[in-house]
Design an enzyme around this catalytic site. Structure first.
Site, PDB file in Angstrom:
ATOM      1  N   CYS A  46      10.406   0.958  -4.030  1.00  0.00           N
ATOM      2  CA  CYS A  46      10.976   0.440  -5.212  1.00  0.00           C
ATOM      3  C   CYS A  46      12.156   1.340  -5.723  1.00  0.00           C
ATOM      4  O   CYS A  46      13.292   0.953  -5.998  1.00  0.00           O
ATOM      5  CB  CYS A  46      10.107   0.183  -6.242  1.00  0.00           C
ATOM      6  SG  CYS A  46       9.196  -1.419  -5.969  1.00  0.00           S
ATOM      7  N   TYR A  90      -0.541  -8.675   3.705  1.00  0.00           N
ATOM      8  CA  TYR A  90      -0.349  -7.573   2.689  1.00  0.00           C
ATOM      9  C   TYR A  90       1.068  -7.135   2.532  1.00  0.00           C
ATOM     10  O   TYR A  90       1.589  -7.062   1.493  1.00  0.00           O
ATOM     11  CB  TYR A  90      -1.247  -6.512   2.741  1.00  0.00           C
ATOM     12  CG  TYR A  90      -2.913  -6.905   2.675  1.00  0.00           C
ATOM     13  CD1 TYR A  90      -3.147  -7.968   1.921  1.00  0.00           C
ATOM     14  CD2 TYR A  90      -3.711  -5.817   2.860  1.00  0.00           C
ATOM     15  CE1 TYR A  90      -4.446  -8.308   1.682  1.00  0.00           C
ATOM     16  CE2 TYR A  90      -4.999  -6.178   2.585  1.00  0.00           C
ATOM     17  CZ  TYR A  90      -5.505  -7.461   2.205  1.00  0.00           C
ATOM     18  OH  TYR A  90      -6.708  -7.816   1.955  1.00  0.00           O
ATOM     19  N   GLU A 123       8.825  -4.348  -9.603  1.00  0.00           N
ATOM     20  CA  GLU A 123      10.274  -3.803  -9.941  1.00  0.00           C
ATOM     21  C   GLU A 123      11.231  -4.503  -9.115  1.00  0.00           C
ATOM     22  O   GLU A 123      12.206  -4.760  -9.584  1.00  0.00           O
ATOM     23  CB  GLU A 123      10.266  -2.151  -9.518  1.00  0.00           C
ATOM     24  CG  GLU A 123       9.069  -1.269 -10.596  1.00  0.00           C
ATOM     25  CD  GLU A 123       7.895  -1.194  -9.946  1.00  0.00           C
ATOM     26  OE1 GLU A 123       7.246  -1.961  -9.454  1.00  0.00           O
ATOM     27  OE2 GLU A 123       7.255  -0.405 -10.261  1.00  0.00           O
ATOM     28  N   CYS A 140       6.427  -5.691  -4.824  1.00  0.00           N
ATOM     29  CA  CYS A 140       6.192  -5.007  -6.459  1.00  0.00           C
ATOM     30  C   CYS A 140       6.792  -5.599  -7.382  1.00  0.00           C
ATOM     31  O   CYS A 140       8.063  -6.261  -7.139  1.00  0.00           O
ATOM     32  CB  CYS A 140       6.564  -3.605  -6.087  1.00  0.00           C
ATOM     33  SG  CYS A 140       5.675  -2.679  -5.065  1.00  0.00           S
ATOM     34  N   GLU A 178       1.736 -10.648  -4.429  1.00  0.00           N
ATOM     35  CA  GLU A 178       0.863 -10.347  -3.404  1.00  0.00           C
ATOM     36  C   GLU A 178       0.908 -11.381  -2.370  1.00  0.00           C
ATOM     37  O   GLU A 178       1.181 -12.548  -2.467  1.00  0.00           O
ATOM     38  CB  GLU A 178      -0.524  -9.773  -3.672  1.00  0.00           C
ATOM     39  CG  GLU A 178      -0.252  -8.328  -4.711  1.00  0.00           C
ATOM     40  CD  GLU A 178      -1.534  -7.712  -5.007  1.00  0.00           C
ATOM     41  OE1 GLU A 178      -2.812  -8.428  -4.682  1.00  0.00           O
ATOM     42  OE2 GLU A 178      -1.578  -6.815  -5.406  1.00  0.00           O
ATOM     43  N   ASN A 179       0.539 -11.049  -1.265  1.00  0.00           N
ATOM     44  CA  ASN A 179       0.415 -12.093   0.033  1.00  0.00           C
ATOM     45  C   ASN A 179      -0.795 -11.746   0.750  1.00  0.00           C
ATOM     46  O   ASN A 179      -1.146 -10.363   1.040  1.00  0.00           O
ATOM     47  CB  ASN A 179       1.799 -12.073   0.614  1.00  0.00           C
ATOM     48  CG  ASN A 179       1.685 -13.408   1.660  1.00  0.00           C
ATOM     49  OD1 ASN A 179       1.491 -13.151   2.905  1.00  0.00           O
ATOM     50  ND2 ASN A 179       2.002 -14.498   1.317  1.00  0.00           N
ATOM     51  N   ALA A 180      -1.463 -12.448   1.465  1.00  0.00           N
ATOM     52  CA  ALA A 180      -2.551 -12.272   2.315  1.00  0.00           C
ATOM     53  C   ALA A 180      -2.127 -11.447   3.415  1.00  0.00           C
ATOM     54  O   ALA A 180      -2.961 -10.609   4.001  1.00  0.00           O
ATOM     55  CB  ALA A 180      -3.267 -13.862   2.937  1.00  0.00           C
ATOM     56  N   CYS A 223       6.775   2.947  -6.744  1.00  0.00           N
ATOM     57  CA  CYS A 223       6.676   3.338  -5.550  1.00  0.00           C
ATOM     58  C   CYS A 223       7.876   3.892  -4.690  1.00  0.00           C
ATOM     59  O   CYS A 223       8.997   3.570  -5.298  1.00  0.00           O
ATOM     60  CB  CYS A 223       5.753   2.200  -4.622  1.00  0.00           C
ATOM     61  SG  CYS A 223       6.891   0.952  -3.991  1.00  0.00           S
TER      62      CYS A 223
HETATM   63  N1  THU Z   1       2.837  -2.266  -7.322  1.00  0.00           N
HETATM   64  C1  THU Z   1       3.874  -2.739  -8.098  1.00  0.00           C
HETATM   65  O1  THU Z   1       4.106  -3.712  -8.424  1.00  0.00           O
HETATM   66  N2  THU Z   1       4.619  -1.523  -8.468  1.00  0.00           N
HETATM   67  C2  THU Z   1       4.644  -0.218  -8.141  1.00  0.00           C
HETATM   68  O2  THU Z   1       5.479   0.505  -8.626  1.00  0.00           O
HETATM   69  C3  THU Z   1       3.350   0.078  -7.601  1.00  0.00           C
HETATM   70  C4  THU Z   1       2.568  -0.791  -6.854  1.00  0.00           C
HETATM   71  C5  THU Z   1       1.858  -3.172  -6.838  1.00  0.00           C
HETATM   72  C6  THU Z   1       1.871  -3.366  -5.416  1.00  0.00           C
HETATM   73  C7  THU Z   1       0.623  -4.352  -5.232  1.00  0.00           C
HETATM   74  O3  THU Z   1       0.643  -5.299  -5.576  1.00  0.00           O
HETATM   75  C8  THU Z   1      -0.291  -3.684  -6.403  1.00  0.00           C
HETATM   76  O4  THU Z   1       0.693  -2.926  -7.147  1.00  0.00           O
HETATM   77  C9  THU Z   1      -1.304  -2.584  -5.993  1.00  0.00           C
HETATM   78  O5  THU Z   1      -0.604  -1.453  -5.080  1.00  0.00           O
END
Ligand code: THU
Length: 157
Positions: free
Chosen positions: A115, A67, A74, A72, A63-65, A112
């Site tokens: 992805c 957003y 994947e 993700c 993640e990053n500040a 998501c």
């Molecule tokens: N996230 C993933 O890494 N993969 C997914 O399939 C859904 C969401 C992450 C994104 C974010 O860092 C955190 O989960 C919350 O949404």
């Protein structure tokens, strides 16, 4: 008018029913959650990809500040895999996640939309589907292909 129904085959399995390599991938995806950088959501996701050269590549959400700049698990794993082994085909991807209580989520999470769109590009042919394992503490689902995650995808291939 002609109607076409698209169905997605989802197989529920127990951990014991997985093959050795599937178990290894689930274990590696679970381990990868511990390398997640998720100070904002506190939701830690891990992915493990088996390649046809025998290598296994893992990734976690970063993640990053700012957003939307985060990535993700994947896509971290897929882009790392393809930038490290550009000629290797994806065989299987396993995905696991831990919630804010730090335990593995009871029910599996599914990639998501962004992805899914990114991942199908690594499954160029229906003849060589990439198996998808979605791991939760209580339930594990297997899907036969990345494409099954995103019917009617935007694609040119
Ligand atoms: N996230 C993933 O890494 N993969 C997914 O399939 C859904 C969401 C992450 C994104 C974010 O860092 C955190 O989960 C919350 O949404």
């Amino acid at each position: 008018m002609r109607r076409k129904d698209i169905t997605v085959p989802v197989t529920e399995v127990t951990f014991e029913e997985l093959s050795d390599i599937q178990r290894r991938l689930v274990a590696l995806a679970r381990q990868a959650t511990y390398r997640s950088y998720a100070p904002y959501s506190h939701f830690k996701v891990g992915a493990a990809i088996l390649l046809d050269n025998g290598e296994i590549v893992t990734g976690s959400n970063q993640e990053n500040a700012a957003y939307p700049s985060g990535t993700c698990a994947e896509r971290t794993a897929a882009y790392y895999a393809h930038s490290t082994y550009p000629d290797a085909r994806f065989v299987t991807i396993a995905i696991a996640a831990r919630g804010t209580d730090d335990d593995e989520v009871e029910l599996p999470i599914s990639p998501c939309g962004a992805c899914r769109q990114a991942l199908i590009e690594f499954e160029p042919s229906a003849d060589e589907p990439v198996e998808v394992i979605l791991s939760g503490a209580r339930r594990i689902f297997i899907l036969p292909s990345l494409r099954s995650l995103l019917p009617l995808a935007f694609t040119e291939f």
